[in-house]
Each structure stands twice: as structure tokens, then as C-alpha cells.
Design an enzyme around this catalytic site. Structure first.
Site, PDB file in Angstrom:
ATOM      1  N   ILE A  11      40.254  41.206  37.603  1.00 15.35           N
ATOM      2  CA  ILE A  11      40.626  39.788  37.609  1.00 15.35           C
ATOM      3  C   ILE A  11      41.817  39.543  38.521  1.00 15.35           C
ATOM      4  CG2 ILE A  11      41.608  37.936  36.192  1.00 15.35           C
ATOM      5  CD1 ILE A  11      39.837  39.034  33.885  1.00 15.35           C
ATOM      6  N   PHE A  14      40.870  39.734  42.358  1.00 17.47           N
ATOM      7  CA  PHE A  14      40.095  38.630  42.925  1.00 17.47           C
ATOM      8  C   PHE A  14      40.761  37.266  42.740  1.00 17.47           C
ATOM      9  CE2 PHE A  14      36.781  41.865  42.864  1.00 17.47           C
ATOM     10  CZ  PHE A  14      36.236  41.681  44.129  1.00 17.47           C
ATOM     11  N   GLU A  15      41.546  37.098  41.683  1.00 23.22           N
ATOM     12  CA  GLU A  15      42.241  35.823  41.503  1.00 23.22           C
ATOM     13  C   GLU A  15      43.476  35.767  42.390  1.00 23.22           C
ATOM     14  OE1 GLU A  15      41.266  33.252  39.895  1.00 23.22           O
ATOM     15  OE2 GLU A  15      39.615  34.092  38.729  1.00 23.22           O
ATOM     16  N   GLY A  16      44.128  36.923  42.578  1.00 25.71           N
ATOM     17  CA  GLY A  16      45.400  36.912  43.279  1.00 25.71           C
ATOM     18  C   GLY A  16      46.434  36.205  42.419  1.00 25.71           C
ATOM     19  N   ARG A 127      33.122  39.540  44.515  1.00 24.65           N
ATOM     20  CA  ARG A 127      33.514  39.586  43.104  1.00 24.65           C
ATOM     21  C   ARG A 127      32.304  39.848  42.210  1.00 24.65           C
ATOM     22  NH1 ARG A 127      37.778  35.702  39.975  1.00 24.65           N
ATOM     23  NH2 ARG A 127      37.556  36.629  37.901  1.00 24.65           N
TER      24      ARG A 127
END
Length: 219
Positions: A11, A14-16, A127
């Protein structure tokens, strides 16, 4: 069940993490690790607040995945992948067709959810592939075992330094009372009977050590 480190790492990757509010590809004000609730453009937060938002959001999406556990009996990797998917898409209801699809179909359909605003996005494609790979990755024996046709469930591995009660709660145990801990002690061979469990330092230490190894069997 709680999200394991593999799920949290996925998470975060991919979210940063952005400490100033921005608009995501769908045009929604976002901050931290993809947090959207109550966010306004121009808002700024600290790294600590970003981590807290992440914990809050994880709890919400874990519930969405956990409601299907009686149907699928998720192992840790499957659960982590589904939480990441839910974190990004909001839920797994459509993906699972409200629990009517098999795991193999779920894995197949995951790759289709790679669009935003009707356009295929490279980031979402990567993702979905990462989530699918995690979903299909076999778990270590400490996560889930099948013995004599029955499924043995383990608490997630605990990596902190807290006491047994705090550690159990952190790993998703909602009942940390002495009677319930006695059941766990018997299940793990720490005592022969529930009456033998006195909550002593030695008994609790053995239980905590198993929890840190990811080998504490759920009662």
C-alpha cells in the site's frame, strides 16, 4: 485479522506519501497515503499524522475484507492483497461478486481494475499485478497450515515490544481476558488445561514469544 507487513508495504509503495493535499487521478482531494476523508486542497499534515490516517483507513478496509472470511478463509497473503485492493477501490464487493466467485476467478478478475476516468493507467496496472502476485503467493507455515484436513489459524507475527495483552490486541485479538488467554495457552501446549493457566510471567512470556515468531495458534 490484521494487515501484515507485506500488505502495508504494498500500500505504501503504490499510494506514496504526500504531506500536502493533492488531487488524485480521479480528481479527489487526497493526502498522506491516499487518505481522502475530509481532505481539503491546501491542507498540510505531518508524517505522524499520515501514519495515523493510514492506520484508520486500514481498519476500515480490513473490515470490508474480513466480512468475507467465513466464505474464503483468507490466508495472510490473500487478506493483505484484498486489503490493498479495497484501500484503492473502496471495497471488494464487486470483485468477489458479493462472495459468489471462487478465489481463482477473483485472481483473474483483479487485473481488470486498472482504469481511472475510463482510461488504463500504468500505475494501476502495476498495482493490480503486484496485488495478484501477493494473492497467489503461498503463505509460510507460520501464517496458515492445513493439518489432517483442518485449517489451523495463527495470529499475525508481532514485531513490537509491548506486553502480551497489548501485543494480542495489535494482532487482532478482540478478547484478551484471562479465560480466553487460557484457551490460547491450551491450544499452544503451554498448559494442559485452562485451569492450569494462571497468567504467570513464564506462561505469558511463552505465549508472547510464539506471537513474535508468528506461531501462536488462535483459540
Amino acid at each position: 485479522m490484521k494487515t501484515g507487513q507485506a500488505g502495508v508495504d504494498l500500500i505504501k509503495i503504490f499510494e506514496g506519501c504526500r504531506l500536502t493535499a493533492y488531487q488524485c487521478p480521479a480528481g479527489v482531494p487526497t493526502i498522506g497515503y491516499g487518505h481522502t476523508t475530509g481532505v481539503k486542497m491546501g491542507q498540510k499534515i505531518t508524517q505522524e499524522q499520515a501514519e495515523e490516517y493510514l492506520r484508520q483507513d486500514l481498519a476500515k478496509y480490513e473490515k470490508n475484507v474480513e466480512k468475507y472470511d467465513s466464505r474464503y478463509q483468507w490466508n495472510q497473503n490473500e487478506f493483505d492483497a484484498m486489503v490493498s485492493f479495497s484501500y484503492n477501490l473502496g471495497n471488494i464487493d464487486q470483485l468477489t461478486a458479493s462472495g459468489s466467485r471462487s478465489k481463482s476467478i477473483i485472481a483473474e478478475k483483479m487485473l481488470l481494475y486498472n482504469k481511472a476516468g475510463g482510461k488504463v493507467l500504468d500505475g494501476l496496472t502495476r498495482r493490480r499485478k503486484a496485488e495478484r502476485d501477493l494473492f497467489l503467493k503461498p503463505c509460510a507455515a507460520a501464517d496458515t497450515k492445513v493439518q489432517s484436513g483442518s485449517r489451523t489459524s495463527y495470529y499475525p507475527k508481532y514485531t513490537g515490544k509491548a506486553t502480551l495483552l497489548v501485543a494480542l490486541k495489535a494482532c487482532g485479538c478482540t478478547d484478551t481476558s484471562k479465560p480466553f488467554r487460557a484457551k490460547i495457552a491450551v491450544k499452544n501446549g503451554i498448559t494442559k488445561s485452562e485451569a492450569d493457566y494462571k497468567g504467570t510471567y513464564g506462561q505469558n512470556t511463552k505465549m508472547l514469544e510464539l506471537l513474535k515468531q508468528g506461531k501462536l495458534i488462535k483459540a
